[in-house]
Design a protein around this motif. Structure first.
Motif, PDB file in Angstrom:
ATOM      1  N   ARG A 521      43.064 -15.577  41.176  1.00  0.00           N
ATOM      2  CA  ARG A 521      41.703 -15.984  41.542  1.00  0.00           C
ATOM      3  C   ARG A 521      41.391 -15.625  43.005  1.00  0.00           C
ATOM      4  NH1 ARG A 521      40.562 -20.979  42.848  1.00  0.00           N
ATOM      5  NH2 ARG A 521      42.389 -21.780  41.769  1.00  0.00           N
ATOM      6  N   SER A 525      38.577 -12.923  44.432  1.00  0.00           N
ATOM      7  CA  SER A 525      37.435 -13.285  45.279  1.00  0.00           C
ATOM      8  C   SER A 525      37.483 -12.501  46.595  1.00  0.00           C
ATOM      9  CB  SER A 525      37.367 -14.809  45.453  1.00  0.00           C
ATOM     10  OG  SER A 525      37.811 -15.188  46.699  1.00  0.00           O
ATOM     11  N   LYS A 528      36.302  -9.043  45.833  1.00  0.00           N
ATOM     12  CA  LYS A 528      34.853  -9.001  45.619  1.00  0.00           C
ATOM     13  C   LYS A 528      34.143  -8.834  46.960  1.00  0.00           C
ATOM     14  CE  LYS A 528      31.352  -9.157  43.049  1.00  0.00           C
ATOM     15  NZ  LYS A 528      31.156  -8.000  42.207  1.00  0.00           N
ATOM     16  N   LYS A 547      36.236 -14.143  33.544  1.00  0.00           N
ATOM     17  CA  LYS A 547      35.123 -15.034  33.205  1.00  0.00           C
ATOM     18  C   LYS A 547      33.872 -14.786  34.044  1.00  0.00           C
ATOM     19  CE  LYS A 547      35.170 -19.510  33.057  1.00  0.00           C
ATOM     20  NZ  LYS A 547      35.643 -20.677  33.689  1.00  0.00           N
ATOM     21  N   ASP A 548      34.102 -14.532  35.350  1.00  0.00           N
ATOM     22  CA  ASP A 548      32.907 -14.353  36.186  1.00  0.00           C
ATOM     23  C   ASP A 548      32.502 -12.890  36.374  1.00  0.00           C
ATOM     24  OD1 ASP A 548      34.999 -16.294  37.198  1.00  0.00           O
ATOM     25  OD2 ASP A 548      35.113 -14.674  38.696  1.00  0.00           O
ATOM     26  N   ASP A 550      30.370  -9.509  35.760  1.00  0.00           N
ATOM     27  CA  ASP A 550      28.944  -9.380  35.450  1.00  0.00           C
ATOM     28  C   ASP A 550      28.742  -9.151  33.960  1.00  0.00           C
ATOM     29  OD1 ASP A 550      28.181  -9.528  38.152  1.00  0.00           O
ATOM     30  OD2 ASP A 550      28.911  -7.470  38.413  1.00  0.00           O
ATOM     31  N   THR A 565      27.688 -11.586  29.245  1.00  0.00           N
ATOM     32  CA  THR A 565      28.417 -12.446  30.174  1.00  0.00           C
ATOM     33  C   THR A 565      29.285 -13.395  29.351  1.00  0.00           C
ATOM     34  OG1 THR A 565      26.682 -14.083  30.111  1.00  0.00           O
ATOM     35  CG2 THR A 565      26.531 -12.415  31.838  1.00  0.00           C
ATOM     36  N   HIS A 566      30.133 -14.134  30.062  1.00  0.00           N
ATOM     37  CA  HIS A 566      31.017 -15.079  29.389  1.00  0.00           C
ATOM     38  C   HIS A 566      30.207 -16.043  28.517  1.00  0.00           C
ATOM     39  CE1 HIS A 566      34.208 -18.006  28.879  1.00  0.00           C
ATOM     40  NE2 HIS A 566      33.451 -18.939  29.450  1.00  0.00           N
ATOM     41  N   GLU A 567      29.127 -16.574  29.110  1.00  0.00           N
ATOM     42  CA  GLU A 567      28.330 -17.555  28.381  1.00  0.00           C
ATOM     43  C   GLU A 567      27.692 -16.933  27.145  1.00  0.00           C
ATOM     44  OE1 GLU A 567      28.254 -17.182  31.696  1.00  0.00           O
ATOM     45  OE2 GLU A 567      29.325 -19.038  32.139  1.00  0.00           O
ATOM     46  N   GLY A 592      34.196 -24.476  33.521  1.00  0.00           N
ATOM     47  CA  GLY A 592      34.738 -23.395  34.356  1.00  0.00           C
ATOM     48  C   GLY A 592      36.006 -23.849  35.012  1.00  0.00           C
TER      49      GLY A 592
END
Ligand SMILES: Nc1ncnc2c1ncn2[C@@H]1O[C@H](COP(=O)(O)OP(=O)(O)OP(=O)(O)O)[C@@H](O)[C@H]1O
Length: 592
Positions: A521, A525, A528, A547-548, A550, A565-567, A592
């Motif tokens: 993780r 980040s 990114k 998961k995060d 795009d 997206t994940h959702e 999350g």
């Protein structure tokens, strides 16, 4: 075999010509010896000669012998130089050619065979060129010259020499017929031995852990015994040449003296001395004739053996890599960082079924797109098409709006920071591994910045802590294959290498799976923040890793079964839901 000679340089051809000149000198000196011998014999037979009279021809004989030796040393020196130069060039060419191969060609030859070809086969050529260069030129000169010298002697001696040559040719032909096929086999069996050894060494830990030593030993034993048997058979046959030669030469000497005894007996007394001296001279020349034919035959023995190796080397050199360079070096500026798949289908060479079918998607600059799917669903195959490790069977892959096939591979690879599934490190230091290769721009132009950039890249890849604890820190030694660092550490350095490159497009092929969740993780980040507008493609097994993103593309049996997206995918993609539920609790997924 002859084709191999086209790789000789001009200065090497000059050395060959010099060798030729020295060989002519050597043969001339060798054939001069019997003349002086005849002189000495005649003088001895006259009875009245003094020792001092023999000294002059004796000294000439000595001079000839020394001269011949010096000439042969010079020829040997030149031949070794030419052979070693050619071998070095061939090894380099095979190596360079192999670098240009795509996975398809490497798999076709097999790694073990490519190693044998660039080592053992090249050595065969080197040996044959070094020896052959002396023999090939010397044999015909010696044969013709010696035959001319004895041509006007009596027919009985000439016939016995002819008989000896015929016996020699017969013996060598039989040996060649049986030995030749074995030489071909020896090279193939060497490939095999190499393969087994390689497999054993790379899998040593598994071999130990599973107590599979007896199994591996048996496998090795079989390859080893097969090679030894074939080698023994061929070498035993070859070993018969020496005694056979001695037998034929001694037989010829006996025959010449025997015939000589009858001839001398039958001759008038005054002619006997001349006849005796002729006999001594003839037998020396006859030996030279047999030697020359022996050398000619050796060429026939050596050539096929070397030509097997030459053929194997030429096969590599003549293989054109299926992946050919285009001309494009830039790409469309307005589409920088964009990766697009248009109706791509892909089948591995030699495979029956395509592993990817109808894949279409576009990833825009700065986007992070992840690929997920079951094992064997085709994730790695998709991203292997971007750097052109393989070419698509149908459809097109575009980078910066231009088909990857139109780029020079160098330009294409300069755009990409690729981190493979299994991290690869090279022997050297931490720094040499991070700054590895050339990105066509980067810190290469600013060496003073290099140290800082390496530190930064390692820091983003979450490797600072372990590198700074290493002896020598950034100059700390990395063993071949990264054997002295852990799997996760290897992966971090391999990620740092991609970051240092500052590419337009990052490709992470399941590169985070060797990291623990927390590092995974933090790393993503930090990445990114650093990558900013670079495009990122991630293959992952863990939902947490992607998961995060795009967008997530879900693959199943080589087809896209979901994208979003994940959702979104949790809403409507059953394959994704299955993967997600198998990894995370409902609560984790919601919060999350
Ligand atoms: N070099 C190859 N030659 C032939 N078939 C191959 C080759 N590499 C992979 N395959 C086949 O292609 C299919 C897809 O493999 P791929 O490596 O792309 O899957 P993946 O989704 O990345 O799997 P994993 O998650 O296990 O890495 C598999 O069925 C595999 O058997």
């Amino acid at each position: 075999m002859v084709k191999i000679f086209k790789y000789l340089k001009r200065h090497e051809w000059v050395l060959v010509l010099f060798s030729l000149a020295f060989i002519v000198v050597q043969v001339w000196l060798d054939l001069k010896l019997p003349d002086y011998m005849a002189e000495i014999t005649t003088k001895l037979q006259t009875g009245s000669s003094k020792i001092s009279e023999l000294l002059i021809p004796g000294s000439y004989m000595l001079l000839c012998a020394v001269g011949s030796m010096i000439a042969s040393i010079i020829v040997g020196y030149f031949a070794a130089k030419v052979a070693a130069g050619l071998a070095m060039r061939l090894r380099g060419m095979v190596f360079d050619k192999t670098l240009s191969f795509s996975m398809e060609e490497i798999n076709n030859f097999s790694t073990a065979s490519l190693i044998t070809r660039s080592t053992n086969d090249v050595t065969q050529i080197q040996t044959v060129v070094a020896l052959g260069l002396q023999v090939i030129i010397k044999a015909p000169i010696l044969a013709v010259w010696a035959i001319v010298k004895i041509a006007d002697q009596n027919w009985q001696w000439t016939a016995s020499t002819g008989g000896a040559v015929a016996a020699l040719i017969l013996m060598l032909s039989v040996i060649i017929i049986f030995a030749l096929p074995k030489f071909k086999k020896i090279q193939q069996l060497t490939d095999n031995l190499n393969r087994v050894t390689r497999e054993n060494l790379t899998g040593l830990r598994v071999v130990r852990a599973y107590n599979a030593e007896p199994y591996q030993e048996a496998k090795f034993e079989q390859a080893n015994v097969e090679l030894t048997k074939t080698n023994l058979f061929a070498n035993r046959l070859m070993a018969m040449i020496g005694p056979g030669m001695t037998f034929i030469m001694s037989g010829l000497s006996v025959a010449i003296y025997w015939i000589g005894a009858y001839l001398i007996n039958a001759a008038a007394v005054p002619d006997r001395i001349t006849l005796f001296s002729n006999m001594v001279v003839f037998s020396s020349y006859a030996m030279q004739v047999v030697m020359a034919f022996m050398m000619v035959s050796m060429i026939f023995i050596m050539m096929p053996r070397a030509s097997v190796s030459a053929k194997r080397i030429m096969e590599v050199l003549n293989t054109e890599a299926r992946i050919v360079d285009g001309k494009e070096t830039g790409g469309k500026t307005e589409l920088t960082g964009q990766v697009e798949f248009r109706n791509v289908s892909f089948k591995y060479p030699d495979a029956e079924e395509p592993v990817l079918r109808n894949i279409s998607f576009t990833v825009r600059r700065g986007e992070t797109v992840a690929f997920i799917g079951a094992t064997g669903s085709g994730k790695t195959s998709v991203i292997n098409l971007i750097p052109r490790f393989y070419d698509t069977t149908e459809g097109e892959v575009l980078v910066d709006g231009v088909s990857v096939k139109n780029y020079t591979q160098e330009a294409l690879h300069n755009k990409i920071g690729y981190v493979p599934q299994r991290a690869v490190l090279f022997s050297g230091t931490v720094t040499s591994n991070v700054v590895y290769g050339d990105n066509g721009k980067g810190a290469d132009g600013k060496p003073e910045m290099s140290g800082e950039l390496v530190k930064k890249a390692v820091e983003i890849a979450q490797g600072s802590e372990f590198v700074e604890n290493m002896e020598g820190k950034y100059e700390g030694q990395i063993a071949q294959g990264g054997a002295n660092v852990s799997g996760g550490q290897k992966q971090r350095l391999s990620i740092a290498r991609a970051i240092y490159r500052q590419p337009e497009i990052y490709i992470f092929d399941d590169s985070f799976s060797a990291l623990d969740y927390k590092t995974d993780r933090i790393l993503r980040s930090a990445l990114k923040k650093q990558t900013g507008d670079a495009t990122t493609l991630i293959v992952a097994q863990r939902i947490g890793t992607i998961k995060d993103a795009d967008r997530i593309i879900v693959l199943e049996n080589g087809e896209i079964v979901g994208s979003g997206t994940h959702e979104e995918l949790m809403d409507h993609c059953s394959t994704y839901q299955e993967i997600a539920y198998s990894q995370l609790s409902k609560e984790e997924l919601v919060h999350g």
